[in-house]
Design a protein around this motif. Structure first.
Motif, short mmCIF file in Angstrom:
data_model
loop_
_atom_site.label_atom_id
_atom_site.label_comp_id
_atom_site.label_asym_id
_atom_site.label_seq_id
_atom_site.Cartn_x
_atom_site.Cartn_y
_atom_site.Cartn_z
N GLU A 62 4.26 8.01 80.35
CA GLU A 62 5.87 7.68 81.14
C GLU A 62 5.48 7.52 82.86
N GLU A 99 10.02 10.26 84.69
CA GLU A 99 9.81 11.16 83.21
C GLU A 99 8.60 12.31 83.58
N TYR A 100 7.74 12.13 83.88
CA TYR A 100 7.17 12.92 83.95
C TYR A 100 7.64 14.05 84.06
N ARG A 133 10.43 14.90 85.56
CA ARG A 133 11.46 15.78 85.02
C ARG A 133 11.78 16.62 83.43
N ARG A 134 9.79 16.55 83.04
CA ARG A 134 9.52 16.46 81.43
C ARG A 134 8.69 17.87 82.25
N ARG A 135 8.22 18.53 83.26
CA ARG A 135 7.37 19.64 83.65
C ARG A 135 8.16 19.85 83.95
N GLU A 148 9.49 22.05 80.82
CA GLU A 148 9.07 22.55 79.99
C GLU A 148 8.85 24.04 81.18
N HIS A 165 16.97 17.28 76.99
CA HIS A 165 16.01 18.15 76.49
C HIS A 165 15.18 18.54 74.98
N THR A 220 6.22 21.82 74.61
CA THR A 220 4.81 20.09 75.55
C THR A 220 4.25 19.65 73.83
N ARG A 244 0.33 15.95 74.45
CA ARG A 244 0.20 16.06 75.85
C ARG A 244 0.27 16.80 76.55
#
Length: 322
Positions: A65, A69-70, A72-74, A77, A113, A225, A229
């Motif tokens: 990623e 992106e990482y 934003r995802r964290r 989540e 998301h 998640t 990952r």
């Protein structure tokens, strides 16, 4: 490079690859501790000991990623976890806690998301948790049906009935601990058990740490998640002066108040045990979930039985006053 970051035993894995994994782990840990701030590329490059020019490309190659992106995802989540377990927080408070400038920006990103608004996600908690519990129960029942025929009917019945968890849980204040750890990235469950057996325990035993307390830390909720990952750290408590080279990293586990459940069962039942603690015991305890990591503690009373594929450990849930 993804396999190397998972910590799995790879015959071609070089000392340089292990060192890269340690540096990426430090970056991921730093991001999780600073989700409510402006996480800057130059800061993360310094944490990883890379030049700013190369860091973004190395991070993407390693993690699959981009850095943006990482992060934003964290943020999303962790925001979902807050919505699940911290009902005293408003959606706006959750948004700010994970680094969004407004509730509207958080809601837009959350919907993209997860496919639903934050308020809908929170309202769906009972349904989602019941579905996850039923899925875990079904997986456990399948494991029981696949047990060797040498297992007696009595043994099979005991394992099946253990799905109705009534663990002994008590509050304990645990001291802080310095640990050496290896990280696995991927699905929880059997792959983590193989990681302990093939990678972490041989290293621990070679260091003469067979009697030291060990910990397992699952950093991610597999209901939120993606399984590929999910991060899991296998840890062993070490003295301040202990030192070892790759593939080990070091961390300080925070002490504090924990609800400690005495677990005895199979690997297939472990997920149900955590579900019981988080979604049954906690709801009636008068306590709130704290932000410290959830711990699996393998202390002096821990044991395992290869014949029955059962083991004993303590599940430690960080809590605070409501």
């Amino acid at each position: 490079m993804v396999e190397a970051s998972s910590g799995m035993a790879l015959p071609w894995e070089s000392a340089q690859a292990r060192a890269y994994a340690q540096r990426m782990n430090r970056v991921m840990d730093y991001i999780d501790r600073h989700l409510d701030t402006d996480v800057r590329l130059e800061t993360l490059a310094g944490v990883a000991l890379f030049s700013e020019f190369h860091f973004h490309r190395v991070f993407q190659a390693w993690c699959g990623e981009t850095l943006g992106e990482y992060v934003r995802r964290r943020r999303l989540e962790v925001g979902a976890l807050y919505l699940d377990h911290h009902r005293e927080m408003s959606v706006l408070e959750v948004a700010v806690a994970v680094g969004f400038g407004s509730g509207e920006a958080f809601a837009r990103a959350f919907r993209r998301h997860f496919g639903v608004a934050p308020s809908q996600w929170r309202a769906s908690v009972p349904v989602r948790w019941a579905a996850q519990r039923d899925q875990l129960q079904t997986q456990q029942d399948r494991k029981i049906d696949q047990m060797p025929m040498s297992a007696t009917g009595e043994d099979r019945g005991l394992i099946h009935l253990a799905g109705n968890f009534h663990m002994k849980v008590q509050l304990e204040t645990l001291p802080a601990a310095r640990v050496a750890y290896m990280r696995h990235v991927g699905p929880y469950g059997e792959s983590v058990a193989r990681f302990w057996a093939a990678r972490f325990l041989p290293w621990r035993n070679a260091q003469g740490l067979e009697t030291a307390t060990c910990y397992g830390i699952g950093w991610d909720d597999p209901g939120i998640t993606p399984a590929a990952r999910c991060r899991y750290d296998a840890c062993v408590e070490v003295r301040p002066e202990f030192s070892s080279t790759s593939p080990i990293s070091y961390a300080q586990l925070p002490g504090g108040l924990y609800a400690v459940g005495q677990f005895s069962g199979t690997l297939a039942q472990l997920g149900l045990a955590w579900t019981y603690l988080l979604r049954e015991w906690l709801a009636h305890s008068g306590r709130q979930l704290d932000h410290r990591p959830l711990l699996e503690r393998y202390g002096p009373s821990a044991s395992s039985d290869a014949a029955t594929q059962t083991f004993r450990l303590e599940l430690c849930l960080p809590v605070r006053a409501a």
